[in-house]
Design a protein around this motif. Sequence first.
Motif, short mmCIF file in Angstrom:
data_model
loop_
_atom_site.label_atom_id
_atom_site.label_comp_id
_atom_site.label_asym_id
_atom_site.label_seq_id
_atom_site.Cartn_x
_atom_site.Cartn_y
_atom_site.Cartn_z
N HIS A 60 0.86 -1.20 0.00
CA HIS A 60 0.00 0.00 0.00
C HIS A 60 0.89 1.24 0.00
O HIS A 60 1.23 1.76 1.06
CB HIS A 60 -0.89 0.03 1.24
CG HIS A 60 -1.80 -1.15 1.39
ND1 HIS A 60 -2.98 -1.26 0.69
CD2 HIS A 60 -1.71 -2.27 2.16
CE1 HIS A 60 -3.59 -2.39 1.03
NE2 HIS A 60 -2.83 -3.03 1.90
N PHE A 65 -5.50 6.39 4.35
CA PHE A 65 -6.10 5.38 5.24
C PHE A 65 -5.99 5.86 6.68
O PHE A 65 -4.97 6.45 7.05
CB PHE A 65 -5.33 4.05 5.06
CG PHE A 65 -6.04 2.85 5.62
CD1 PHE A 65 -7.37 2.60 5.33
CD2 PHE A 65 -5.36 1.94 6.43
CE1 PHE A 65 -8.01 1.47 5.82
CE2 PHE A 65 -5.99 0.81 6.93
CZ PHE A 65 -7.33 0.58 6.63
N LYS A 149 -9.75 -6.64 -4.71
CA LYS A 149 -9.80 -6.92 -3.27
C LYS A 149 -11.08 -6.36 -2.68
O LYS A 149 -11.45 -5.22 -2.96
CB LYS A 149 -8.58 -6.32 -2.54
CG LYS A 149 -8.58 -6.65 -1.04
CD LYS A 149 -7.37 -6.11 -0.29
CE LYS A 149 -7.47 -6.43 1.20
NZ LYS A 149 -6.41 -5.80 2.01
N PHE A 151 -13.39 -6.16 1.15
CA PHE A 151 -13.17 -6.17 2.59
C PHE A 151 -14.43 -6.57 3.34
O PHE A 151 -15.48 -5.97 3.14
CB PHE A 151 -12.77 -4.77 3.08
CG PHE A 151 -11.39 -4.34 2.66
CD1 PHE A 151 -11.14 -3.90 1.37
CD2 PHE A 151 -10.34 -4.34 3.57
CE1 PHE A 151 -9.87 -3.50 0.99
CE2 PHE A 151 -9.07 -3.93 3.19
CZ PHE A 151 -8.83 -3.51 1.90
N TYR A 154 -13.41 -3.28 8.45
CA TYR A 154 -13.46 -1.81 8.37
C TYR A 154 -14.86 -1.30 7.97
O TYR A 154 -15.01 -0.60 6.95
CB TYR A 154 -12.44 -1.27 7.36
CG TYR A 154 -11.02 -1.77 7.50
CD1 TYR A 154 -10.30 -1.64 8.68
CD2 TYR A 154 -10.36 -2.35 6.40
CE1 TYR A 154 -8.98 -2.09 8.78
CE2 TYR A 154 -9.04 -2.79 6.49
CZ TYR A 154 -8.37 -2.65 7.67
OH TYR A 154 -7.06 -3.09 7.75
N HIS A 238 -3.21 -11.65 3.64
CA HIS A 238 -2.66 -11.53 5.01
C HIS A 238 -3.30 -12.47 6.02
O HIS A 238 -3.77 -12.03 7.07
CB HIS A 238 -2.67 -10.08 5.49
CG HIS A 238 -3.97 -9.30 5.33
ND1 HIS A 238 -5.19 -9.83 5.62
CD2 HIS A 238 -4.18 -8.03 4.92
CE1 HIS A 238 -6.13 -8.91 5.41
NE2 HIS A 238 -5.53 -7.81 4.97
N MET A 289 -1.93 -3.42 13.20
CA MET A 289 -2.19 -3.77 11.80
C MET A 289 -3.37 -4.73 11.82
O MET A 289 -3.73 -5.26 12.87
CB MET A 289 -0.98 -4.45 11.19
CG MET A 289 -0.64 -5.74 11.90
SD MET A 289 0.81 -6.57 11.34
CE MET A 289 2.12 -5.59 12.00
N THR A 290 -3.96 -4.94 10.67
CA THR A 290 -5.14 -5.79 10.61
C THR A 290 -4.99 -6.84 9.51
O THR A 290 -4.69 -6.44 8.38
CB THR A 290 -6.38 -4.92 10.32
OG1 THR A 290 -6.43 -3.91 11.34
CG2 THR A 290 -7.64 -5.72 10.38
N ASP A 317 2.05 -6.84 2.94
CA ASP A 317 1.02 -5.89 3.38
C ASP A 317 1.69 -4.61 3.89
O ASP A 317 1.26 -4.01 4.88
CB ASP A 317 0.13 -6.52 4.47
CG ASP A 317 -1.12 -5.72 4.73
OD1 ASP A 317 -1.40 -4.77 3.98
OD2 ASP A 317 -1.82 -6.03 5.71
O1 URP Z 1 -3.33 -3.05 8.72
C1 URP Z 1 -3.37 -3.17 7.50
N1 URP Z 1 -3.35 -4.38 7.01
N2 URP Z 1 -3.42 -2.11 6.70
C2 URP Z 1 -3.58 -2.09 5.31
C3 URP Z 1 -4.99 -2.34 4.84
C4 URP Z 1 -5.31 -3.80 4.74
O2 URP Z 1 -6.25 -4.25 5.39
O3 URP Z 1 -4.66 -4.51 4.00
#
Ligand code: URP
Length: 479
Positions: A60, A65, A149, A151, A154, A238, A289-290, A317
């Motif tokens: 990214h 974000f 992608k 989600f 979020y 991830h 992080m997620t 990621d």
């Molecule tokens: O925490 C993360 N992974 N940030 C980037 C956005 C995502 O979910 O890949």
Amino acid sequence: MSVIIKNGRIVTAVDDYFADIYVENETITRIGVDLALPADHTIDATGKLVFPGGIDPHTHFDMPFGGTTSADDFESGTIAAAFGGTTTVIDFAIQTKGESTLKGLDVWHGKAADKATIDYSFHMIVTDMPESRLFELRTLADSGVTSYKLFMAYPGVLYVDDGTLYRTFRQAGLNGTRICMHAENGIVIDEIIKEAIRDGKLTPEYHAKTRPTRMEAEGVHRSIAIAEVAEVPLYIVHLSSADALEQVKLARMRGVDVQAETCPQYLFLDSSMYDGTEAEPFAGAKWVMTPALREKWNQAVLWQGLKQHHLSAVATDHCPFCYNGQWRPGQPAPARPGKELGRNDFTKIPNGAPGVENRMALMYHGGVVEGRLSLNRFVELTSTSAAKTFGMFPKKGTIAVGSDADIVIFDPNRTETISVNNPRTHHMRADYSAFEGFEVKGYPDTVLSRGRILVANGELKTRGGGQFIRRVRCEELLR
Ligand code: URP
Ligand code: ZN
Ligand code: ZN
């Protein structure tokens, strides 16, 4: 321009042999023993391993974000990647909700063109997909963007509901393209977060405590079920936990076309990072992080998953946010605030961490040196598999006549300590290293991208010149 690489040990996902490589312009044109050909550059690879350039299918750069923008743009991010032995990234373009995905793609082309040093491609993040816009998915695929992608996490930001998932999956399947899934039940997680906030639990450790692995496993299970019905190949991004991996294994055993990537952070770091230190309790924010970092025992299960082919690739990621931002006394506010946004509330910490530069060295050390992966599997996981899954093989992801000359000359005996203070291991704009103090044996010495020497003797030799890679559809790969 020509380059000859002499006496190296060439390792691909399937080969392992000693030979010379001859590169003319952008392409490998000959491989053979004792090649005697004139070249503009000669690289002596005696004692070195020669790998295909690393491919990181999950970055990214320049991503808005969490109330800010990721610290690396396509200039700094791709240079850092090159120093770490990665020569191709697949970044994520974002559709602004209610607007065209094609417009989103244009924005990301604008961010990358003239800035990137290594080659790049895009997945498209779909944030809504009414029927009237479904045709765009085919246009994207025709433009070389053959994966999307979506989600489950979020809510209110990138989250989409199951109807949108199904609609997009179905059309993507019909088009012969692939879905990438952020699989976590964000709706339930949001309720757990509300409980934590109600109880005054606001420190970084609650980021992990409010995201149980069951909610990742549920997302993986649900997205696989929807993909099966929609008949689309699925790629879980991830993946972080044993619980989630179990769902992938079960589906693959049933013959479902699902793959999953994990990331070095889930293989090397664990949830104790969120504890911070006595002097700096907020330090855990660096690893917010997620999905969140998990309990340590998950790591061994993920390594086994890589070895046994239940997991298909290792991505980073890479989504960096600085730790010391505007809160620092006496400093002007930075253009891109960072982790400090959530100093009093973990839900406001921008999610993500740096790592694009560290992936190859960490995976070589933890995988090959420590005996968890064969050399061939290391190459497959860090390069070849992503090239095949995402429609770039054999242009990328291998060393063969006709392939792009994306080549890493890797010194298996070089040791480095990964640190924000080590100028050989940190070119990312993050002001900390997620892997601070990790000692690795094995490091990229010389890195070529399409025949251009990018990195040699610890220096950047070429800046810019990275090109957009138009990827082909899954079905075209079968031909
Ligand atoms: O925490 C993360 N992974 N940030 C980037 C956005 C995502 O979910 O890949
Ligand atoms: Zn994600
Ligand atoms: Zn991501």
